[in-house]
Design a protein around this motif. Structure first.
Motif, PDB file in Angstrom:
ATOM      1  N   GLN A   1       0.838  -1.209   0.000  1.00  0.00           N
ATOM      2  CA  GLN A   1       0.000   0.000   0.000  1.00  0.00           C
ATOM      3  C   GLN A   1       0.868   1.252   0.000  1.00  0.00           C
ATOM      4  N   LEU A   2       1.897   1.254   0.826  1.00  0.00           N
ATOM      5  CA  LEU A   2       2.794   2.410   0.911  1.00  0.00           C
ATOM      6  C   LEU A   2       3.565   2.592  -0.395  1.00  0.00           C
ATOM      7  N   SER A   3       4.063   1.514  -0.950  1.00  0.00           N
ATOM      8  CA  SER A   3       4.807   1.590  -2.204  1.00  0.00           C
ATOM      9  C   SER A   3       3.938   2.176  -3.313  1.00  0.00           C
ATOM     10  N   ILE A   4       2.703   1.721  -3.403  1.00  0.00           N
ATOM     11  CA  ILE A   4       1.783   2.243  -4.414  1.00  0.00           C
ATOM     12  C   ILE A   4       1.510   3.723  -4.173  1.00  0.00           C
ATOM     13  N   ALA A   5       1.299   4.109  -2.924  1.00  0.00           N
ATOM     14  CA  ALA A   5       1.049   5.526  -2.615  1.00  0.00           C
ATOM     15  C   ALA A   5       2.239   6.387  -3.043  1.00  0.00           C
ATOM     16  N   LEU A   6       3.454   5.916  -2.790  1.00  0.00           N
ATOM     17  CA  LEU A   6       4.642   6.679  -3.174  1.00  0.00           C
ATOM     18  C   LEU A   6       4.770   6.758  -4.696  1.00  0.00           C
ATOM     19  N   MET A   7       4.463   5.666  -5.389  1.00  0.00           N
ATOM     20  CA  MET A   7       4.498   5.703  -6.853  1.00  0.00           C
ATOM     21  C   MET A   7       3.445   6.668  -7.401  1.00  0.00           C
ATOM     22  N   GLN A   8       2.299   6.746  -6.748  1.00  0.00           N
ATOM     23  CA  GLN A   8       1.263   7.687  -7.176  1.00  0.00           C
ATOM     24  C   GLN A   8       1.729   9.127  -6.999  1.00  0.00           C
ATOM     25  N   ILE A   9       2.392   9.394  -5.885  1.00  0.00           N
ATOM     26  CA  ILE A   9       2.920  10.744  -5.636  1.00  0.00           C
ATOM     27  C   ILE A   9       3.928  11.121  -6.719  1.00  0.00           C
ATOM     28  N   VAL A  10       4.854  10.217  -7.012  1.00  0.00           N
ATOM     29  CA  VAL A  10       5.852  10.483  -8.053  1.00  0.00           C
ATOM     30  C   VAL A  10       5.171  10.656  -9.405  1.00  0.00           C
ATOM     31  N   GLY A  11       4.145   9.869  -9.668  1.00  0.00           N
ATOM     32  CA  GLY A  11       3.405   9.992 -10.924  1.00  0.00           C
ATOM     33  C   GLY A  11       2.746  11.354 -11.067  1.00  0.00           C
ATOM     34  N   ILE A  12       2.148  11.849  -9.992  1.00  0.00           N
ATOM     35  CA  ILE A  12       1.521  13.174 -10.036  1.00  0.00           C
ATOM     36  C   ILE A  12       2.577  14.252 -10.232  1.00  0.00           C
ATOM     37  N   LEU A  13       3.709  14.116  -9.565  1.00  0.00           N
ATOM     38  CA  LEU A  13       4.792  15.089  -9.772  1.00  0.00           C
ATOM     39  C   LEU A  13       5.266  15.077 -11.221  1.00  0.00           C
ATOM     40  N   ASP A  14       5.386  13.896 -11.802  1.00  0.00           N
ATOM     41  CA  ASP A  14       5.808  13.787 -13.194  1.00  0.00           C
ATOM     42  C   ASP A  14       4.791  14.468 -14.118  1.00  0.00           C
ATOM     43  N   GLN A  15       3.511  14.242 -13.859  1.00  0.00           N
ATOM     44  CA  GLN A  15       2.472  14.898 -14.657  1.00  0.00           C
ATOM     45  C   GLN A  15       2.513  16.411 -14.464  1.00  0.00           C
ATOM     46  N   SER A  16       2.819  16.857 -13.237  1.00  0.00           N
ATOM     47  CA  SER A  16       2.872  18.296 -12.982  1.00  0.00           C
ATOM     48  C   SER A  16       4.015  18.951 -13.755  1.00  0.00           C
ATOM     49  N   ILE A  17       5.099  18.214 -13.970  1.00  0.00           N
ATOM     50  CA  ILE A  17       6.210  18.735 -14.772  1.00  0.00           C
ATOM     51  C   ILE A  17       5.746  18.984 -16.199  1.00  0.00           C
ATOM     52  N   MET A  18       5.009  18.039 -16.760  1.00  0.00           N
ATOM     53  CA  MET A  18       4.475  18.216 -18.119  1.00  0.00           C
ATOM     54  C   MET A  18       3.494  19.391 -18.160  1.00  0.00           C
ATOM     55  N   PHE A  19       2.681  19.516 -17.129  1.00  0.00           N
ATOM     56  CA  PHE A  19       1.705  20.594 -17.051  1.00  0.00           C
ATOM     57  C   PHE A  19       2.409  21.950 -17.087  1.00  0.00           C
ATOM     58  N   VAL A  20       3.410  22.120 -16.228  1.00  0.00           N
ATOM     59  CA  VAL A  20       4.134  23.401 -16.167  1.00  0.00           C
ATOM     60  C   VAL A  20       4.892  23.634 -17.471  1.00  0.00           C
ATOM     61  N   ARG A  21       5.480  22.600 -18.017  1.00  0.00           N
ATOM     62  CA  ARG A  21       6.194  22.726 -19.295  1.00  0.00           C
ATOM     63  C   ARG A  21       5.258  23.251 -20.384  1.00  0.00           C
ATOM     64  N   ASP A  22       4.031  22.746 -20.394  1.00  0.00           N
ATOM     65  CA  ASP A  22       3.083  23.128 -21.441  1.00  0.00           C
ATOM     66  C   ASP A  22       2.373  24.450 -21.168  1.00  0.00           C
ATOM     67  N   LYS A  23       2.294  24.868 -19.914  1.00  0.00           N
ATOM     68  CA  LYS A  23       1.488  26.034 -19.555  1.00  0.00           C
ATOM     69  C   LYS A  23       2.297  27.273 -19.188  1.00  0.00           C
ATOM     70  N   ASP A  24       3.580  27.125 -18.925  1.00  0.00           N
ATOM     71  CA  ASP A  24       4.385  28.255 -18.472  1.00  0.00           C
ATOM     72  C   ASP A  24       5.533  28.475 -19.451  1.00  0.00           C
ATOM     73  N   ASP A  25       6.300  29.527 -19.209  1.00  0.00           N
ATOM     74  CA  ASP A  25       7.414  29.788 -20.116  1.00  0.00           C
ATOM     75  C   ASP A  25       8.563  28.820 -19.832  1.00  0.00           C
ATOM     76  N   GLU A  26       9.520  28.793 -20.740  1.00  0.00           N
ATOM     77  CA  GLU A  26      10.600  27.812 -20.687  1.00  0.00           C
ATOM     78  C   GLU A  26      11.441  27.929 -19.420  1.00  0.00           C
ATOM     79  N   ALA A  27      11.745  29.147 -18.998  1.00  0.00           N
ATOM     80  CA  ALA A  27      12.585  29.336 -17.812  1.00  0.00           C
ATOM     81  C   ALA A  27      11.896  28.803 -16.559  1.00  0.00           C
ATOM     82  N   ASN A  28      10.623  29.136 -16.396  1.00  0.00           N
ATOM     83  CA  ASN A  28       9.885  28.639 -15.232  1.00  0.00           C
ATOM     84  C   ASN A  28       9.704  27.129 -15.311  1.00  0.00           C
ATOM     85  N   GLY A  29       9.492  26.621 -16.520  1.00  0.00           N
ATOM     86  CA  GLY A  29       9.358  25.181 -16.692  1.00  0.00           C
ATOM     87  C   GLY A  29      10.618  24.438 -16.276  1.00  0.00           C
ATOM     88  N   LEU A  30      11.763  24.967 -16.646  1.00  0.00           N
ATOM     89  CA  LEU A  30      13.034  24.352 -16.283  1.00  0.00           C
ATOM     90  C   LEU A  30      13.258  24.400 -14.777  1.00  0.00           C
TER      91      LEU A  30
END
Length: 97
Positions: free
Chosen positions: A8-37
């Motif tokens: 259960q804990l391992s899955i929860a941690l993988m979900q957290i990392v997955g959301i962070l990974d998606q948030s990186i794509m979100f910021v990359r697509d929605k903000d300017d390059e400097a802020n995205g980096l």
């Protein structure tokens, strides 16, 4: 901690990392390059911390829970990441985790 609780804990941690990974794509697509980096670097540090300090010790105790993509036997269901926070269509590939 039992194996079921560790799973259960391992899955929860993988979900957290997955959301962070998606948030990186979100910021990359929605903000300017400097802020995205800047955001990608900060989120990457958090993701690395979760991996090194939380997931890795857990998988050392329960090696049967180490995901296949990390060299272990555990098959991660892609459904654990649903619903997605952000998905960039056309950029998604099927992974055999």
């Amino acid at each position: 901690m039992t194996k079921d609780e560790a799973e259960q804990l391992s899955i929860a941690l993988m979900q957290i990392v997955g959301i962070l990974d998606q948030s990186i794509m979100f910021v990359r697509d929605k903000d300017d390059e400097a802020n995205g980096l800047q955001y990608r670097r900060a989120a990457g540090k958090v993701m690395a911390g979760i991996f090194m300090n939380l997931e890795e010790p857990l998988w050392e105790r329960f090696p049967e829970l180490r995901p296949r993509r990390m060299g272990g036997p555990y098959r991660v269901s892609p459904e654990i990441y649903e619903p997605l926070f952000y998905e960039r269509y056309g950029d998604v590939e099927e992974n055999d985790e």
